[in-house]
Design an enzyme around this catalytic site. Structure first.
Site, PDB file in Angstrom:
ATOM      1  N   GLN A  78     -28.340 -36.271 142.721  1.00 45.12           N
ATOM      2  CA  GLN A  78     -29.256 -35.661 143.679  1.00 45.12           C
ATOM      3  C   GLN A  78     -30.536 -35.192 142.985  1.00 45.12           C
ATOM      4  O   GLN A  78     -30.616 -35.147 141.758  1.00 45.12           O
ATOM      5  CB  GLN A  78     -28.570 -34.475 144.356  1.00 45.12           C
ATOM      6  CG  GLN A  78     -27.446 -34.894 145.296  1.00 45.12           C
ATOM      7  CD  GLN A  78     -26.572 -33.730 145.690  1.00 45.12           C
ATOM      8  OE1 GLN A  78     -25.396 -33.702 145.394  1.00 45.12           O
ATOM      9  NE2 GLN A  78     -27.159 -32.768 146.366  1.00 45.12           N
ATOM     10  N   ASP A 231     -24.300 -37.139 145.132  1.00 47.36           N
ATOM     11  CA  ASP A 231     -23.020 -37.075 144.417  1.00 47.36           C
ATOM     12  C   ASP A 231     -22.186 -35.859 144.807  1.00 47.36           C
ATOM     13  O   ASP A 231     -20.955 -35.934 144.827  1.00 47.36           O
ATOM     14  CB  ASP A 231     -23.228 -37.120 142.901  1.00 47.36           C
ATOM     15  CG  ASP A 231     -24.204 -36.076 142.375  1.00 47.36           C
ATOM     16  OD1 ASP A 231     -24.705 -35.245 143.170  1.00 47.36           O
ATOM     17  OD2 ASP A 231     -24.479 -36.101 141.160  1.00 47.36           O
TER      18      ASP A 231
END
Length: 482
Positions: A78, A231
């Site tokens: 991210q 994630d």
């Protein structure tokens, strides 16, 4: 139904799991590190050529790994900003991670909108160095020519999905990824283009947010590509967490997230309101200090983490009155950015290595329990806690965590849960396209293998340790939690 694949593009590697669509059983796995740029880190660890992600993906998928796969899900790190020009070319390397260069930009954005509270109300988070919206401001201030050429902004998983689909005109993302940008609101489900323009100095296109079970598209070869996600959301989906579950991640810093039925707006900025990969919400609270507290104490005592754990077990709950406030790097929860750690309760009988070792574990876990209580205070139900990270395997953590958190603690077997979550998302999109699953119900895969620890008779003892910690915190930092 068949087989699906999930790929997780982390900061350092790509891992692929190939799974049975019905059970989630892992059939095959692939792995490849990301190539290292010439000159080591290319000068800046936080500047990464996205092509490196594709090269790693291709290597991980080698040897016929994806043969027979019908759908692929993508999880990726991210907070990676990928700026593209009007033709879809990469304007500059992706800016990834918690890029400290952007700290001044974060403060600028907070001031420009008016307050931390205004940002929390607008998009559910307060800009920090890691947020894409902050990196847009940094780009505008530091590399204005690159900012002027930026016509499209994407994140890592958006860009990878787009590449797998052959760079179509339609660009997509999911709610989970969008919720971490700083210019999309989990509460309203809408972008804030005014915040994009405020940060970048001009408008830029953003990906279409599609539903959790929707497909982003199909490759020319007929391979279904699901929405993808960040994630964090993928790992939660891979673990199979649901309402009543919280996940505590033990890295150098810590994070506490829980599944909730609604977005939370937090005027203090302690809660970041993220969306999950199922249509629900993942409010997250971060701490700056977790395993770094253990490592610092271990170095002080000349031990490794396992040795520190064994030493701590020679002490007793409460560490003979020794209390460590673990704010070694300042702290985010509570908001004490300029403070330091505190060691209190020093008496002759408490000045022993085993008591300091125990106080380090209790201080770290009490700090995370404080973060958990921030969520509980907003009505988030917590019936069990999943404990992630290598430190979760330490005996001292497993012994103390259930009574300090006050609930059952689950320590899952180590696995790449982000890749598993991506595969589960692919199975959901495939099932929806085939009419065997609906958009509200993801595939019921077998949960993670795990050790389970109950607070049991130690619950009262743990709560007494929490009270001891809280008393020292409130005396040292009055009204830290308001």
């Amino acid at each position: 139904m068949g087989i699906v694949a999930g790929l997780d593009s982390s900061p350092d590697f790509t891992r692929i799991v190939v799974c049975d669509t019905d059970t989630g059983a892992v059939l095959r796995q692939g792995y490849a590190p990301h190539p290292v740029p010439d000159g080591g880190d290319g000068g800046r660890l936080s500047d990464i050529d996205p092509q490196a992600w594709l090269l790693s993906l291709g290597e991980a998928a080698g040897g016929g790994l994806l043969e027979g796969v019908q759908a692929i899900g993508v999880s990726a790190q991210q907070n990676g900003l990928v700026p593209l020009d009007a033709q879809g070319g990469i304007v500059r390397p992706a800016i990834v991670g918690n890029d400290k260069r952007a700290q001044v930009a974060a403060a600028d954005l907070i001031d420009q909108l008016g307050s931390r509270e205004a940002w929390a109300a607008a998009v559910g988070c307060v800009p920090g160095a890691g947020h894409p919206v902050t990196k847009l401001r940094w780009l505008a201030k530091t590399e204005p020519e690159a900012a002027q050429r930026t016509a499209v902004i994407m994140q890592a998983h958006d860009w990878l999905v787009w590449q797998l689909l052959g760079r179509p005109a339609r660009r997509t993302t999911d709610r989970g990824g969008a919720s971490g940008t700083g210019y999309w609101s989990a509460a309203t489900g809408a972008y804030r283009p005014d915040l994009v323009e405020m940060a970048l100095g001009r408008q830029a296109a953003v990906p279409e947010v599609i539903g959790p079970a929707e497909a982003a598209g199909t490759t020319p070869e007929g391979l279904l590509i699901s929405a993808g996600t960040g994630d964090t959301m993928a790992a939660a989906f891979g673990l199979g967490v649901g309402l009543g579950d919280a996940v505590v991640s033990l890295g150098a810093s810590g994070s506490v997230m829980a599944v909730h039925h609604e977005a939370l707006t937090d005027s203090t900025g302690m809660i970041t309101s993220l969306s999950d990969a199922t249509g629900g919400h993942l409010p997250v609270v971060h701490t700056l200090n977790a395993v770094r507290v253990l490592r610092g104490t271990a170095e002080l005592l000349g031990l490794d983490l396992e040795g520190l754990s064994q030493l701590a077990l020679k002490s007793t709950p409460g560490s003979h009155g020794l209390v460590l406030l673990p704010y070694l790097e300042g702290e985010r929860t509570p908001n004490l950015p300029h403070t330091a750690g505190t060691l209190a309760g020093l008496r002759r009988e408490s000045m022993k290595p085993e008591h300091l070792a125990r106080a380090a574990f209790e201080g770290m876990l009490c700090g995370l329990a404080d973060a958990l209580d921030v969520l509980r205070g907003r009505g988030v139900e917590v019936r069990r806690v999943f404990l992630l990270g290598a430190a979760a395997e330490l005996t001292a953590v497993q012994a103390a965590a259930p009574s300090l958190f006050g609930v059952q603690v689950v320590v899952p077997q180590p696995a790449d849960y982000a890749a598993l979550g991506a595969a589960r998302q692919a199975a959901w999109a495939l099932g929806l396209s085939q009419g065997t699953l609906d958009a509200r119900t993801p595939p019921a895969w077998q949960g993670a293998s795990a050790q389970v620890f109950e607070p049991g008779e130690e619950l009262a003892v743990g709560q007494a340790v929490r009270q001891q910690f809280t008393a020292v915190r409130e005396q040292t930092h009055p009204a830290a939690f308001g």
